[in-house]
Motif scaffolding. Structure first.
Motif, mmCIF file in Angstrom:
data_model
loop_
_atom_site.group_PDB
_atom_site.id
_atom_site.type_symbol
_atom_site.label_atom_id
_atom_site.label_comp_id
_atom_site.label_asym_id
_atom_site.label_seq_id
_atom_site.Cartn_x
_atom_site.Cartn_y
_atom_site.Cartn_z
ATOM 1 N N HIS A 116 0.809 -1.225 0.000
ATOM 2 C CA HIS A 116 0.000 0.000 0.000
ATOM 3 C C HIS A 116 0.836 1.265 0.000
ATOM 4 C CE1 HIS A 116 0.819 0.744 4.256
ATOM 5 N NE2 HIS A 116 0.406 -0.473 4.578
ATOM 6 N N GLY A 117 0.138 2.384 -0.130
ATOM 7 C CA GLY A 117 0.777 3.696 -0.139
ATOM 8 C C GLY A 117 1.016 4.207 1.267
ATOM 9 N N ASN A 118 1.527 5.420 1.351
ATOM 10 C CA ASN A 118 1.815 6.039 2.628
ATOM 11 C C ASN A 118 0.530 6.600 3.233
ATOM 12 O OD1 ASN A 118 3.431 6.817 4.733
ATOM 13 N ND2 ASN A 118 4.760 8.122 3.527
ATOM 14 N N ALA A 119 0.574 6.894 4.530
ATOM 15 C CA ALA A 119 -0.608 7.386 5.255
ATOM 16 C C ALA A 119 -1.804 6.470 5.032
ATOM 17 C CB ALA A 119 -0.944 8.814 4.831
ATOM 18 N N GLU A 120 -1.519 5.192 4.853
ATOM 19 C CA GLU A 120 -2.534 4.177 4.572
ATOM 20 C C GLU A 120 -2.057 2.898 5.257
ATOM 21 O OE1 GLU A 120 -4.073 1.798 0.534
ATOM 22 O OE2 GLU A 120 -2.609 3.412 0.391
ATOM 23 N N ASP A 121 -2.968 2.198 5.908
ATOM 24 C CA ASP A 121 -2.617 0.896 6.455
ATOM 25 C C ASP A 121 -3.621 -0.125 5.949
ATOM 26 O OD1 ASP A 121 -4.885 1.316 8.002
ATOM 27 O OD2 ASP A 121 -3.789 1.753 9.844
ATOM 28 N N LEU A 122 -3.540 -1.358 6.420
ATOM 29 C CA LEU A 122 -4.426 -2.400 5.900
ATOM 30 C C LEU A 122 -5.881 -2.126 6.244
ATOM 31 C CD1 LEU A 122 -2.417 -5.709 6.475
ATOM 32 C CD2 LEU A 122 -2.822 -4.484 4.332
ATOM 33 N N GLY A 123 -6.127 -1.367 7.307
ATOM 34 C CA GLY A 123 -7.500 -1.000 7.613
ATOM 35 C C GLY A 123 -8.112 -0.138 6.522
ATOM 36 N N LEU A 124 -7.341 0.809 6.009
ATOM 37 C CA LEU A 124 -7.823 1.679 4.936
ATOM 38 C C LEU A 124 -7.812 0.970 3.587
ATOM 39 C CD1 LEU A 124 -6.078 5.048 5.920
ATOM 40 C CD2 LEU A 124 -8.468 4.390 6.255
ATOM 41 N N SER A 125 -6.996 -0.087 3.453
ATOM 42 C CA SER A 125 -6.884 -0.806 2.178
ATOM 43 C C SER A 125 -7.872 -1.955 2.058
ATOM 44 C CB SER A 125 -5.467 -1.374 2.014
ATOM 45 O OG SER A 125 -4.486 -0.390 2.116
#
Length: 336
Positions: free
Chosen positions: A62-71
């Motif tokens: 994933h990208g930055n300022a993003e974790d698996l919760g947001l993905s």
């Protein structure tokens, strides 16, 4: 020594900006989340979504300022619309586990996740689609470069909003002062070794990572099957999941024949058995949810770092059950 310095200097605080507090915890996503050993006596969370009858597996970085919760919603869309298994990989210092994100740690997690797919689930490398977004294009390109040096290929390398290297990008953003930092994630050096089919997706209006970065990487990529998909009217964070990502990825996979392979012998039952037998479902002891603290980058630092990949909106709410993946134009070479 150089790697140690890079993994412990102040630049990492600017470069990585994990969501704070984390958007998920160790008990989130029951049945999807599991824990891998990073090779240094620590565990990190990953998400596996099974699609019975699938021919390939996407490994998503994933990208930055993003974790698996947001993905998570995007990963489910990959599974449902592309008919693939999906593995989402977490970075050090992201999600519920404390840690300090750095190039070495991100690459270590990436390789551990890849080894899980090939050694535990027994998925051949040529059935694994390595997908990196923004900061995640660094570990993705590095992994496929390593495979090529070992005379192996991935099913495909997909890069969304890639950069030539962190140092090159930093020079464009802040000028000559960037010369004092050590380079990280040198995609321009790694891409010359990537012979796996490669799709690069970039927004025409991206002002953070200009589209010329994608063009340079496309020109230097030696893969016979490669495509540069430039999305008009889109900046770094305005991609719509179905229209701008899933459709061109689906068409590219059809073009290289990935959708015509025999199904992998993987079922939800076999995956759960592997996770249970390997004790991958047991989370580590976590002292407390990660949040704002003296050991975390401050607001200004996170705000600067978040420029390297924050996605506020995937447009997933507009994907209905009756939507179908249509062929996307301009695939098979440069577009735009």
């Amino acid at each position: 020594m150089a790697a140690f310095i890079k993994d412990h200097d102040f630049v990492n605080e600017f470069l990585f900006a994990a969501p704070t507090p984390a958007t998920y915890q160790e008990r989130s996503f029951p049945g999807d989340i599991f824990w891998l050993d990073d090779g240094e006596a620590s565990k990190f969370p990953s998400v596996f979504l099974c699609k019975e009858g699938a021919c390939c597996c996407i490994m998503y970085l994933h990208g930055n300022a993003e974790d698996l919760g947001l993905s998570h919603d995007l990963l489910k869309a990959f599974r449902d619309f592309l008919n693939v298994h999906v593995l989402g990989v977490e970075y050090p210092g992201y999600g519920p586990v404390p840690g300090n994100p750095c190039e070495g740690g991100v690459n270590r997690h990436t390789r551990a996740a890849f080894n899980f797919l090939t050694q535990k689930l027994r998925i051949p490398p040529q059935r694994i689609i390595v997908f990196g977004r923004s900061i995640g294009t660094g570990p993705a390109t590095n992994l496929v470069s390593i495979l090529s040096k070992q005379r192996k290929q991935a099913a495909a390398l997909i890069l969304q909003s890639p950069y030539r290297s962190i140092k090159t990008l930093a020079k464009e953003l802040v000028g000559p002062i960037a010369n004092v930092i050590m380079d990280r994630f040198d995609n321009e050096a790694d891409i010359v070794n990537c012979h796996s089919p490669t799709l690069i997706i970039h927004g025409r209006q991206d002002e953070l990572i200009p589209v010329r970065h994608a063009s340079v990487l496309y020109d230097k990529c030696p893969a016979e099957a490669k495509c540069l998909e430039i999305i008009e009217g889109v900046d770094h964070n305005a991609f719509h999941a179905l229209d701008h990502i899933i459709r061109p990825v689906s068409t590219f996979l059809q073009k290289i024949g990935a959708d015509r392979l025999l199904p992998l012998p993987i079922t939800s039952h076999s995956v759960m058995r592997t996770l249970d037998e390997g004790q991958f479902l047991i989370p580590p002891d976590i002292p407390e949810p990660r949040g704002e603290s003296a050991t975390q980058p401050g607001f200004v630092v996170r705000a600067i770092g978040s420029l390297l990949g924050k996605t506020n909106e995937w447009g997933l709410d507009s994907i209905g059950s009756n939507d179908r993946i249509a062929n996307h134009q301009n695939v098979g070479g440069r577009s735009g």
